[in-house]
Design a protein around this motif. Structure first.
Motif, PDB file in Angstrom:
ATOM      1  N   GLU A 121      27.068  59.443  51.817  1.00  0.00           N
ATOM      2  CA  GLU A 121      27.371  58.233  52.563  1.00  0.00           C
ATOM      3  C   GLU A 121      26.075  57.711  53.184  1.00  0.00           C
ATOM      4  N   ILE A 122      25.695  56.471  52.823  1.00  0.00           N
ATOM      5  CA  ILE A 122      24.427  55.909  53.308  1.00  0.00           C
ATOM      6  C   ILE A 122      24.643  54.479  53.777  1.00  0.00           C
ATOM      7  N   SER A 123      23.757  54.033  54.621  1.00  0.00           N
ATOM      8  CA  SER A 123      23.853  52.673  55.157  1.00  0.00           C
ATOM      9  C   SER A 123      23.331  51.657  54.148  1.00  0.00           C
ATOM     10  N   PRO A 124      23.746  50.395  54.267  1.00  0.00           N
ATOM     11  CA  PRO A 124      23.198  49.357  53.394  1.00  0.00           C
ATOM     12  C   PRO A 124      21.680  49.233  53.536  1.00  0.00           C
ATOM     13  N   GLU A 125      21.164  49.472  54.748  1.00  0.00           N
ATOM     14  CA  GLU A 125      19.710  49.367  54.965  1.00  0.00           C
ATOM     15  C   GLU A 125      18.967  50.449  54.185  1.00  0.00           C
ATOM     16  N   LEU A 126      19.487  51.694  54.226  1.00  0.00           N
ATOM     17  CA  LEU A 126      18.832  52.768  53.482  1.00  0.00           C
ATOM     18  C   LEU A 126      18.981  52.542  51.981  1.00  0.00           C
ATOM     19  N   ALA A 127      20.141  52.034  51.563  1.00  0.00           N
ATOM     20  CA  ALA A 127      20.338  51.748  50.145  1.00  0.00           C
ATOM     21  C   ALA A 127      19.339  50.703  49.660  1.00  0.00           C
ATOM     22  N   ALA A 128      19.139  49.644  50.453  1.00  0.00           N
ATOM     23  CA  ALA A 128      18.195  48.596  50.058  1.00  0.00           C
ATOM     24  C   ALA A 128      16.782  49.128  50.003  1.00  0.00           C
ATOM     25  N   GLU A 129      16.442  49.992  50.942  1.00  0.00           N
ATOM     26  CA  GLU A 129      15.097  50.566  50.993  1.00  0.00           C
ATOM     27  C   GLU A 129      14.781  51.378  49.744  1.00  0.00           C
ATOM     28  N   ASN A 130      15.829  51.959  49.114  1.00  0.00           N
ATOM     29  CA  ASN A 130      15.616  52.819  47.950  1.00  0.00           C
ATOM     30  C   ASN A 130      16.169  52.221  46.658  1.00  0.00           C
ATOM     31  N   GLY A 131      16.554  50.930  46.696  1.00  0.00           N
ATOM     32  CA  GLY A 131      17.044  50.271  45.495  1.00  0.00           C
ATOM     33  C   GLY A 131      18.343  50.849  44.967  1.00  0.00           C
ATOM     34  N   ILE A 132      19.222  51.263  45.863  1.00  0.00           N
ATOM     35  CA  ILE A 132      20.467  51.935  45.484  1.00  0.00           C
ATOM     36  C   ILE A 132      21.639  50.994  45.683  1.00  0.00           C
ATOM     37  N   GLU A 133      22.514  50.947  44.677  1.00  0.00           N
ATOM     38  CA  GLU A 133      23.761  50.205  44.769  1.00  0.00           C
ATOM     39  C   GLU A 133      24.916  51.181  44.978  1.00  0.00           C
ATOM     40  N   ASN A 134      26.024  50.664  45.494  1.00  0.00           N
ATOM     41  CA  ASN A 134      27.203  51.501  45.671  1.00  0.00           C
ATOM     42  C   ASN A 134      27.612  52.129  44.341  1.00  0.00           C
ATOM     43  N   ILE A 146      22.085  60.327  56.660  1.00  0.00           N
ATOM     44  CA  ILE A 146      22.920  60.445  55.463  1.00  0.00           C
ATOM     45  C   ILE A 146      24.061  61.403  55.779  1.00  0.00           C
ATOM     46  N   GLY A 147      25.267  61.073  55.335  1.00  0.00           N
ATOM     47  CA  GLY A 147      26.420  61.941  55.538  1.00  0.00           C
ATOM     48  C   GLY A 147      26.873  62.576  54.239  1.00  0.00           C
ATOM     49  N   LEU A 148      27.106  63.892  54.268  1.00  0.00           N
ATOM     50  CA  LEU A 148      27.531  64.623  53.078  1.00  0.00           C
ATOM     51  C   LEU A 148      28.779  65.459  53.386  1.00  0.00           C
ATOM     52  N   PRO A 149      29.906  65.204  52.716  1.00  0.00           N
ATOM     53  CA  PRO A 149      31.031  66.143  52.810  1.00  0.00           C
ATOM     54  C   PRO A 149      30.692  67.411  52.032  1.00  0.00           C
ATOM     55  N   TYR A 150      31.307  68.534  52.425  1.00  0.00           N
ATOM     56  CA  TYR A 150      30.876  69.804  51.812  1.00  0.00           C
ATOM     57  C   TYR A 150      31.998  70.521  51.048  1.00  0.00           C
ATOM     58  N   HIS A 151      32.926  69.774  50.442  1.00  0.00           N
ATOM     59  CA  HIS A 151      34.132  70.379  49.880  1.00  0.00           C
ATOM     60  C   HIS A 151      34.031  70.767  48.413  1.00  0.00           C
ATOM     61  N   TRP A 152      32.993  70.381  47.707  1.00  0.00           N
ATOM     62  CA  TRP A 152      32.999  70.555  46.253  1.00  0.00           C
ATOM     63  C   TRP A 152      32.220  71.795  45.824  1.00  0.00           C
ATOM     64  N   GLY A 153      32.483  72.203  44.591  1.00  0.00           N
ATOM     65  CA  GLY A 153      31.841  73.373  44.016  1.00  0.00           C
ATOM     66  C   GLY A 153      32.069  73.389  42.528  1.00  0.00           C
ATOM     67  N   TYR A 154      31.994  74.586  41.915  1.00  0.00           N
ATOM     68  CA  TYR A 154      32.095  74.666  40.451  1.00  0.00           C
ATOM     69  C   TYR A 154      33.411  75.273  39.975  1.00  0.00           C
ATOM     70  N   LYS A 155      34.400  75.425  40.873  1.00  0.00           N
ATOM     71  CA  LYS A 155      35.733  75.855  40.483  1.00  0.00           C
ATOM     72  C   LYS A 155      36.745  74.828  40.993  1.00  0.00           C
ATOM     73  N   GLY A 156      37.962  74.867  40.437  1.00  0.00           N
ATOM     74  CA  GLY A 156      38.990  73.944  40.875  1.00  0.00           C
ATOM     75  C   GLY A 156      39.245  72.845  39.863  1.00  0.00           C
ATOM     76  N   LEU A 157      40.197  71.985  40.177  1.00  0.00           N
ATOM     77  CA  LEU A 157      40.546  70.890  39.278  1.00  0.00           C
ATOM     78  C   LEU A 157      39.486  69.798  39.286  1.00  0.00           C
ATOM     79  N   VAL A 158      38.807  69.638  40.409  1.00  0.00           N
ATOM     80  CA  VAL A 158      37.674  68.712  40.472  1.00  0.00           C
ATOM     81  C   VAL A 158      36.472  69.498  40.996  1.00  0.00           C
ATOM     82  N   THR A 159      35.315  69.175  40.470  1.00  0.00           N
ATOM     83  CA  THR A 159      34.097  69.900  40.838  1.00  0.00           C
ATOM     84  C   THR A 159      33.017  68.914  41.253  1.00  0.00           C
ATOM     85  N   GLY A 160      31.969  69.443  41.844  1.00  0.00           N
ATOM     86  CA  GLY A 160      30.876  68.574  42.266  1.00  0.00           C
ATOM     87  C   GLY A 160      29.804  69.349  42.995  1.00  0.00           C
ATOM     88  N   ALA A 161      28.761  68.646  43.394  1.00  0.00           N
ATOM     89  CA  ALA A 161      27.616  69.276  44.048  1.00  0.00           C
ATOM     90  C   ALA A 161      28.021  69.858  45.393  1.00  0.00           C
TER      91      ALA A 161
END
Length: 793
Positions: free
Chosen positions: A697-710, A746-761
């Motif tokens: 989760e990032i602000s529009p200002e930080l996204a613009a600074e790094n050329g990042i789109e949603n 920057i905000g990061l949820p910490y729920h994901w991993g490499y097991k389960g029905l959905v995975t992630g970093a």
């Protein structure tokens, strides 16, 4: 502060919502604009890691603007106590208190002691009140704005609301969660809140206090009983070599102060030993005290993981935990698991920890992993009976709905039968080190197993709870409460603070679900420790003469005709001790307290604005920057906590203050649809569909600074590791200003991993190993990172 109650404790949040309907003001202070913020009357942004500066500003405001509750503070706190001439405050010593040893990185607190005098006029320069004023004088609204990024006008609005809502007629409550605790000075943040609440007269009174919003159904219970390495059940300190606890007498000299209710520690500990060791525990053998292993150092989870990574731990039993994903520096945690000889994982599902040997992102060859892994399926909450202890200290018993399927068994079953087999294995041992195991009382099977259950050897949770309550040794009669415990071996009790929950056979008070008409406290709903008291230190809800501060908010008061304390709750005070009772100078325990000393667990009976003991990082909260910060400390030359543990090792690098390689702050958090490390929620198809993917989760200002789109892919990196996920660009995140410079978070949820029905970093791959010095928790609510658009490969 330090919580997002609407999303992380949504069932409990209905009560603040009901309070708001009745006119209460809700303030949410948080780095992110969340659903709690949207439901609040006032949202106040704050930079992660600056909570003490904000709370210190509120303390300073109350003192400098004469908004503190004078009668309460003078009568019920240690404001008038004079501190030793040897004490030097952090204010006068560059951010360090007297007694600091830079070689050991620890404090000797001898100079923080009381002098033995009081000044009721509060004019003595060394009385607690004057020390407090000097210590927080630099925490001005302007300093708060500079350090926290909180606009000055918003901060002052918070201060004015709190002041107006405190005093005789009104009270204010503070709710926090791991947003406070998971910092390198988390205990001191809570201390700062307690100082503020004491100054405002909000402790021991209805509608006041400080509530820890627990992250699980029985986290409160797991600290009460406990799962913490340095405590015995009921918050008794665990015997330690460094404390000189060689004998039972040595231990009790350290643990039982002359004044206050803790002077009863001998009764609590001896009763605990009798519960554990039964007839084998006698006065002649110190009631089995020598059978308790003595702590030789830091045996916390984080230190143990570091030792495990270095090949110093052979075996690991893990349940209710998922360190391969849910613990700090998760990559190092997974590496540590490869160094074991064996590991047993008990869980509802195959967690990342159970699957590390073949599923970890490091891509190890299973044939190269020497760890032998055993996965034991365990019963879910509806498949076993027992108690939950919630954030209110309320024990509530729940029955089993159905038997667990197949070979699945409850945690209690596993522990009981493991203990039974070990006792049988060592039954003939003559080794002194095995005596404790051999003598353990271990009779928890029910007299009549449930005929409808397929598991006939399931231990009885109620038999365990009866032992927890306590009984007289001679006749095994349940005791009515902890005031019946003795230090002569005549009573046994597993957890003294829970004593009273099961005072007679068939009288499990945790089962109660009775409403009490005309009494909003509902004292017959469950059982709250201690002694079914719903508000601790509730003697403070009445003035020194025993009359309610406010008729509208009356709670406990002195009934002169009856010669007793009475009210809506069980008085947390000796029932027959009149308000005018003088302290007995030659006495001990509560006799040393007067009839107007409400804080019965404290040696002096007062609420501590200044803590002469009990904390390893100072007698007063002091603003330090997190161990990783893009900012230099504005308040003191000392940058960060001098006593936090850093784990200086090559595989646990920390970025230095203001490191341009890692210019952004990152904080971790939870979402409603997923649960902690995800091991329970990511196997649920409905929840996985609602929240399927890791994001930053990032602000529009930080996204613009790094050329990042949603929804662009981004890489978030720290000195430990880097992860990839989608960007969520939102105005819920906003930049902070610091000395004219923009600081992004920057905000990061910490729920994901490499097991389960959905995975992630895994967000915890980024977090360093570190420990707050009092409770050994990691710092993952404020660290530094970098961000770039793109993917890892």
């Amino acid at each position: 502060m330090g919580s997002n109650m609407a999303e992380n404790h949504p069932v409990g949040f209905r009560w603040p919502m009901k309070a708001r309907e009745k006119g209460a003001t809700i303030i949410h202070v948080d780095p992110r604009f969340t659903r709690t913020s949207a439901a609040a009357n006032l949202y106040v942004p704050i930079r992660s890691g600056s909570d003490i500066a904000f709370l210190g500003g509120l303390i300073n405001y109350m003192l400098t603007n004469d908004k503190w509750f004078k009668e309460y503070v003078l009568a019920y706190t240690n404001a008038s106590t004079v501190v030793s001439d040897d004490y030097v405050d952090a204010e006068d010593n560059g951010g360090l208190f007297s007694g600091y040893d830079p070689q050991s990185g620890s404090y000797d607190n001898a100079s923080w002691a009381y002098s033995g005098k009081r000044d009721e006029t509060l004019q003595d320069s060394r009385c607690v009140f004057q020390i407090l004023k000097r210590h927080f004088a630099r925490y001005t609204p302007e300093m708060v704005e500079r350090v926290c990024g909180t606009p000055r006008d918003l901060f002052l609005q918070v201060a004015e609301i709190l002041a107006a809502n405190s005093g005789r007629e009104r009270t204010t409550a503070i709710c926090y969660a791991v947003g406070w605790t998971q910092q390198s000075y988390g205990a001191q943040i809570i201390r700062a809140a307690s100082i503020l609440q004491l100054l405002l007269g909000n402790i021991g009174r209805p509608g006041g206090g400080i509530m820890a919003l627990r992250g699980h159904a029985s986290i409160q219970g797991s600290t009460d009983v406990p799962t913490l390495f340095d405590l015995l059940p009921g918050y008794l300190p665990h015997p330690a070599v460094a404390r000189g606890d060689a004998t039972l007498d040595d231990y009790l000299r350290q643990s039982a102060p002359r004044g206050g209710y803790w002077s009863n520690a001998p009764s609590f500990l001896v009763s605990l030993l009798k519960a554990w060791y039964g007839d084998a525990a006698s006065k002649a053998n110190e009631f089995g005290y020598q059978w308790i292993p003595k702590l030789t150092g830091d045996h916390s989870h984080i230190s143990t993981a570091a030792a495990m990574a270095d090949g110093k731990v052979k075996g690991f039993i893990v349940f209710g935990q998922n360190p391969a994903n849910g613990s700090p520096h998760a990559g190092l945690q997974r590496k540590a698991l490869t160094q074991l000889d064996w590991m047993v994982a008990l869980d509802l599902y195959e967690t990342e920890t159970a699957a590390f040997w073949y599923g970890a992102p490091e891509g190890w060859n299973p044939a190269d992993i020497k760890t032998e892994v055993f996965l034991m399926p365990t019963a879910g909450p509806g498949e076993k009976e027992g108690t939950f202890t919630n954030t209110q200290r309320l024990l509530q018993y729940h029955d089993k709905g159905v038997d667990p399927p197949g070979d699945t068994r409850s945690d209690l079953w596993f522990l009981y039968h493991l203990g039974r087999r070990l006792k049988e294995l060592y039954r003939e041992s003559t080794e002194p080190r095995d005596e404790g195991l051999r003598h353990l009382t271990w009779d928890y099977l029910p007299e009549r197993p449930d005929p409808e259950s397929t598991i006939q050897d399931e231990p009885s949770a109620e038999k365990v709870l009866m032992e927890v309550n306590g009984y007289t040794v001679a006749d095994h009669v349940q005791v009515a409460g902890f005031d019946h415990l003795r230090d002569d071996g005549s009573t046994a009790c597993g957890v003294w603070i829970y004593s009273g929950v099961f005072p007679a056979p068939e009288k499990n008070l945790a089962r109660r679900r009775n409403r009490t008409p005309g009494n909003y406290v509902d004292p017959e709903w469950g059982f709250a420790w201690p002694a079914n008291r719903r508000i601790l230190y509730n003697r403070a809800s009445a003035d020194p003469a025993g009359k309610p501060w406010s008729e509208r908010k009356k709670y406990i008061w002195w009934d002169a005709a009856a010669g007793s304390w009475t009210g809506l709750d069980v008085p947390d005070f000796p029932l027959k001790k009149a308000p005018g009772t003088a302290p007995q100078e030659q006495g001990s325990g509560l006799d040393l307290h007067s009839g107007s000393d409400p804080f019965i667990l404290k040696a002096d009976g007062r609420g501590w604005l200044f803590a002469p003991s009990g904390l390893k990082d100072g007698p007063l909260p002091t603003h330090y920057e997190p161990l990783e910060s893009p900012i230099i400390n504005d308040l003191y030359p000392r940058q960060d906590s001098p006593v936090a543990k850093r784990f200086r090792r090559q595989d646990n690098a920390l970025s230095p203050p203001g490191d341009p390689q890692y210019p952004y702050i990152v904080t971790t958090y939870r979402v409603t649809e997923q649960y902690t490390s995800g091991s329970m929620s990511r196997w649920n198809s409905w929840l996985s569909e609602l929240m399927p993917e890791m994001f930053a989760e990032i602000s529009p200002e930080l996204a613009a600074e790094n050329g990042i789109e949603n929804l662009d892919w981004v890489v978030v990196s720290t000195p430990r590791n880097q992860i990839e996920c989608k960007a969520l660009v939102t105005r819920r995140m906003r930049p902070f200003r610091h000395n004219g410079r923009i600081i992004h978070e920057i905000g990061l949820p910490y729920h994901w991993g490499y097991k389960g029905l959905v995975t992630g970093a895994m967000a915890n791959d980024l977090v360093a190993l570190s420990e707050e010095p009092n409770v050994y928790i990691q710092e993952d609510k404020a660290l530094t990172c970098n961000l770039r658009k793109g993917r890892l490969r």
